[in-house]
Design an enzyme around this catalytic site. Structure first.
Site, PDB file in Angstrom:
ATOM      1  N   TYR A  69       0.825  -1.211   0.000  1.00 51.61           N
ATOM      2  CA  TYR A  69       0.000   0.000   0.000  1.00 51.61           C
ATOM      3  C   TYR A  69       0.852   1.250   0.000  1.00 51.61           C
ATOM      4  O   TYR A  69       2.072   1.206   0.218  1.00 51.61           O
ATOM      5  CB  TYR A  69      -0.958   0.000   1.203  1.00 51.61           C
ATOM      6  CG  TYR A  69      -0.322   0.380   2.536  1.00 51.61           C
ATOM      7  CD1 TYR A  69       0.511  -0.497   3.207  1.00 51.61           C
ATOM      8  CD2 TYR A  69      -0.561   1.629   3.108  1.00 51.61           C
ATOM      9  CE1 TYR A  69       1.087  -0.150   4.425  1.00 51.61           C
ATOM     10  CE2 TYR A  69       0.006   1.982   4.326  1.00 51.61           C
ATOM     11  CZ  TYR A  69       0.834   1.090   4.977  1.00 51.61           C
ATOM     12  OH  TYR A  69       1.403   1.443   6.172  1.00 51.61           O
ATOM     13  N   ARG A 118       8.027   4.119  -4.969  1.00 45.87           N
ATOM     14  CA  ARG A 118       8.113   3.191  -3.837  1.00 45.87           C
ATOM     15  C   ARG A 118       7.075   2.068  -3.988  1.00 45.87           C
ATOM     16  O   ARG A 118       7.362   0.910  -3.663  1.00 45.87           O
ATOM     17  CB  ARG A 118       7.912   3.935  -2.513  1.00 45.87           C
ATOM     18  CG  ARG A 118       8.114   3.018  -1.306  1.00 45.87           C
ATOM     19  CD  ARG A 118       8.110   3.787   0.002  1.00 45.87           C
ATOM     20  NE  ARG A 118       6.813   4.407   0.261  1.00 45.87           N
ATOM     21  CZ  ARG A 118       6.568   5.249   1.266  1.00 45.87           C
ATOM     22  NH1 ARG A 118       7.545   5.565   2.104  1.00 45.87           N
ATOM     23  NH2 ARG A 118       5.371   5.768   1.440  1.00 45.87           N
ATOM     24  N   ARG A 138      -7.785 -21.559  -0.289  1.00 46.74           N
ATOM     25  CA  ARG A 138      -6.761 -21.013   0.595  1.00 46.74           C
ATOM     26  C   ARG A 138      -5.555 -21.946   0.689  1.00 46.74           C
ATOM     27  O   ARG A 138      -5.612 -22.998   1.300  1.00 46.74           O
ATOM     28  CB  ARG A 138      -7.327 -20.785   2.005  1.00 46.74           C
ATOM     29  CG  ARG A 138      -6.320 -20.097   2.916  1.00 46.74           C
ATOM     30  CD  ARG A 138      -6.645 -20.179   4.382  1.00 46.74           C
ATOM     31  NE  ARG A 138      -5.562 -19.601   5.168  1.00 46.74           N
ATOM     32  CZ  ARG A 138      -4.447 -20.247   5.523  1.00 46.74           C
ATOM     33  NH1 ARG A 138      -4.266 -21.502   5.171  1.00 46.74           N
ATOM     34  NH2 ARG A 138      -3.508 -19.631   6.221  1.00 46.74           N
ATOM     35  N   HIS A 189      -0.911 -21.555   0.603  1.00 38.95           N
ATOM     36  CA  HIS A 189       0.135 -20.541   0.665  1.00 38.95           C
ATOM     37  C   HIS A 189       0.773 -20.242  -0.692  1.00 38.95           C
ATOM     38  O   HIS A 189       1.276 -19.143  -0.913  1.00 38.95           O
ATOM     39  CB  HIS A 189       1.220 -20.967   1.671  1.00 38.95           C
ATOM     40  CG  HIS A 189       0.770 -20.877   3.102  1.00 38.95           C
ATOM     41  ND1 HIS A 189       1.581 -20.444   4.120  1.00 38.95           N
ATOM     42  CD2 HIS A 189      -0.420 -21.148   3.684  1.00 38.95           C
ATOM     43  CE1 HIS A 189       0.909 -20.463   5.264  1.00 38.95           C
ATOM     44  NE2 HIS A 189      -0.309 -20.894   5.013  1.00 38.95           N
ATOM     45  N   LYS A 232       6.428  -1.832   1.945  1.00 37.32           N
ATOM     46  CA  LYS A 232       5.235  -1.219   2.545  1.00 37.32           C
ATOM     47  C   LYS A 232       4.059  -2.179   2.403  1.00 37.32           C
ATOM     48  O   LYS A 232       3.164  -2.010   1.558  1.00 37.32           O
ATOM     49  CB  LYS A 232       4.954   0.143   1.902  1.00 37.32           C
ATOM     50  CG  LYS A 232       4.103   1.040   2.799  1.00 37.32           C
ATOM     51  CD  LYS A 232       4.293   2.487   2.446  1.00 37.32           C
ATOM     52  CE  LYS A 232       3.309   3.398   3.147  1.00 37.32           C
ATOM     53  NZ  LYS A 232       3.270   3.298   4.599  1.00 37.32           N
ATOM     54  N   GLU A 260      12.558   2.985  13.821  1.00 34.13           N
ATOM     55  CA  GLU A 260      11.596   4.025  13.451  1.00 34.13           C
ATOM     56  C   GLU A 260      10.437   4.012  14.436  1.00 34.13           C
ATOM     57  O   GLU A 260      10.543   3.400  15.514  1.00 34.13           O
ATOM     58  CB  GLU A 260      11.126   3.833  12.005  1.00 34.13           C
ATOM     59  CG  GLU A 260      10.521   2.462  11.728  1.00 34.13           C
ATOM     60  CD  GLU A 260      10.155   2.240  10.265  1.00 34.13           C
ATOM     61  OE1 GLU A 260       9.935   3.213   9.528  1.00 34.13           O
ATOM     62  OE2 GLU A 260      10.056   1.056   9.880  1.00 34.13           O
ATOM     63  N   LEU A 285      11.159   1.696   6.919  1.00 32.18           N
ATOM     64  CA  LEU A 285      10.520   2.130   5.677  1.00 32.18           C
ATOM     65  C   LEU A 285      11.298   3.337   5.141  1.00 32.18           C
ATOM     66  O   LEU A 285      11.687   4.214   5.917  1.00 32.18           O
ATOM     67  CB  LEU A 285       9.060   2.524   5.918  1.00 32.18           C
ATOM     68  CG  LEU A 285       8.343   2.814   4.601  1.00 32.18           C
ATOM     69  CD1 LEU A 285       8.001   1.507   3.887  1.00 32.18           C
ATOM     70  CD2 LEU A 285       7.098   3.642   4.809  1.00 32.18           C
TER      71      LEU A 285
END
Ligand code: PDD
Length: 289
Positions: A33, A52, A101, A103, A147, A179, A203
């Site tokens: 995101y 990014r 479902r 992996h 991110k 951070e 980040l």
């Protein structure tokens, strides 16, 4: 005006936009995101955010579903449709649906693309409430440079801070500063700025990078390096940066005052440089349109 969403190309109200329970974003947090601020109807530092986004997608092998031009148009349209100023544009790309479902990644992923624009808080300088932070061990994974929407650790840490009456956490990994839960940390030590290097443990914040560039241009020395816990605890000032906070002062860590316990002169200088840059960016964009 209301918030708007565009899910896989369809504009709709965010509360009615739906994804399948088989979307890997829903099942595994398998998505990337960005949060892009927009002022006066224009996305700010958009190219940096899109670079990014593209890097994060490539690091996790999700095909980038749009060209840079299409991203630019879509994000800008979201701001326009929302009519908000200031606004945030939230962009999320997941690996899309899985037949069942498991992996393993699908052979030909069809990413799910969500873009949402909504009202951002007005960060007028007289609204700023300096933060009180607590330190915590950074127990997130070792790819904080990606991110990802998998934000379980960030949520746990932020809410632990709130539970303990603080505003946020400052994270330490084996005695080194990384951070905060959703922002970067810059220390003022004397007349220089010191901040952790852009490695896999933080980040690569757009606001951080811009503020450091502006500082260097403004003649303020900047050191990007390993930052030890004692330096955090003896800093003259602590400043956090993010799209949501811009340049924000921290006045207390673990109950101890930072410097004299007031937002300091370095924060004021960096904030002024940042606000001037924003003004120039708008002047340039309205001049060219
Ligand atoms: N957070 N570090 C982390 C862990 C973050 O989540 C963020 C941003 C930053 C600052 O990056 P930038 O300057 O590019 O916003 C640093 C966003 C705003 C969020 O999760 O809402």
């Amino acid at each position: 005006m209301p918030a708007v969403a565009c899910l896989n190309g369809v504009w709709q109200a965010p509360e009615s936009a739906k994804v399948s329970v088989l979307d890997r974003g829903f099942l595994f947090g398998d998505g990337i995101y960005e949060v892009i601020p927009a002022y006066r109807g224009k996305p700010f530092t958009l190219e940096r955010h899109l670079r990014r986004l593209s890097r994060s997608l490539s690091e996790v092998g999700i095909p980038d579903p749009l060209t840079a031009d299409d991203w630019q148009a879509l994000v800008t349209e979201a701001v326009t449709r929302s009519g908000e100023d200031p606004a945030y544009v939230y962009v999320q790309v997941t690996r899309g649906m899985t037949p069942i479902r498991h992996h393993e990644y699908p052979d030909s992923p069809q990413p799910t693309v969500l873009v949402m624009a909504y009202e951002a808080p007005n960060l007028r300088r007289d609204n700023i409430r300096p933060y009180r932070m607590i330190t915590c061990e950074d127990f997130r994974w070792q790819r904080a440079d990606i991110k990802t929407t998998s934000l379980m650790a960030a949520g746990l840490l932020k809410n632990e801070a709130l539970r303990r009456g603080a505003d946020d956490v400052i994270l330490l990994r084996e005695g080194n500063l990384t951070e905060a839960s959703a922002s970067n940390v810059i220390l003022a030590l004397g007349d220089k700025l010191v901040t952790p290097v852009r490695d896999n443990l933080i980040l690569h914040g757009i606001t951080r990078d811009l503020v450091l560039e502006l500082a260097v241009r403004g003649g303020i020395p900047v050191e990007e390096r390993v930052v030890r816990e004692f330096e955090l605890r003896s800093a003259d000032e602590i400043i956090i940066t993010s799209a949501g906070h811009e340049v924000w002062p921290v006045i207390e860590v673990d109950g101890e005052a930072v410097g004299n316990g007031e937002p300091g002169v370095m924060w004021q200088r960096l904030d002024a440089l940042f606000q001037d840059y924003k003004k120039e960016a708008f002047a340039a964009s309205s001049g060219s349109s």
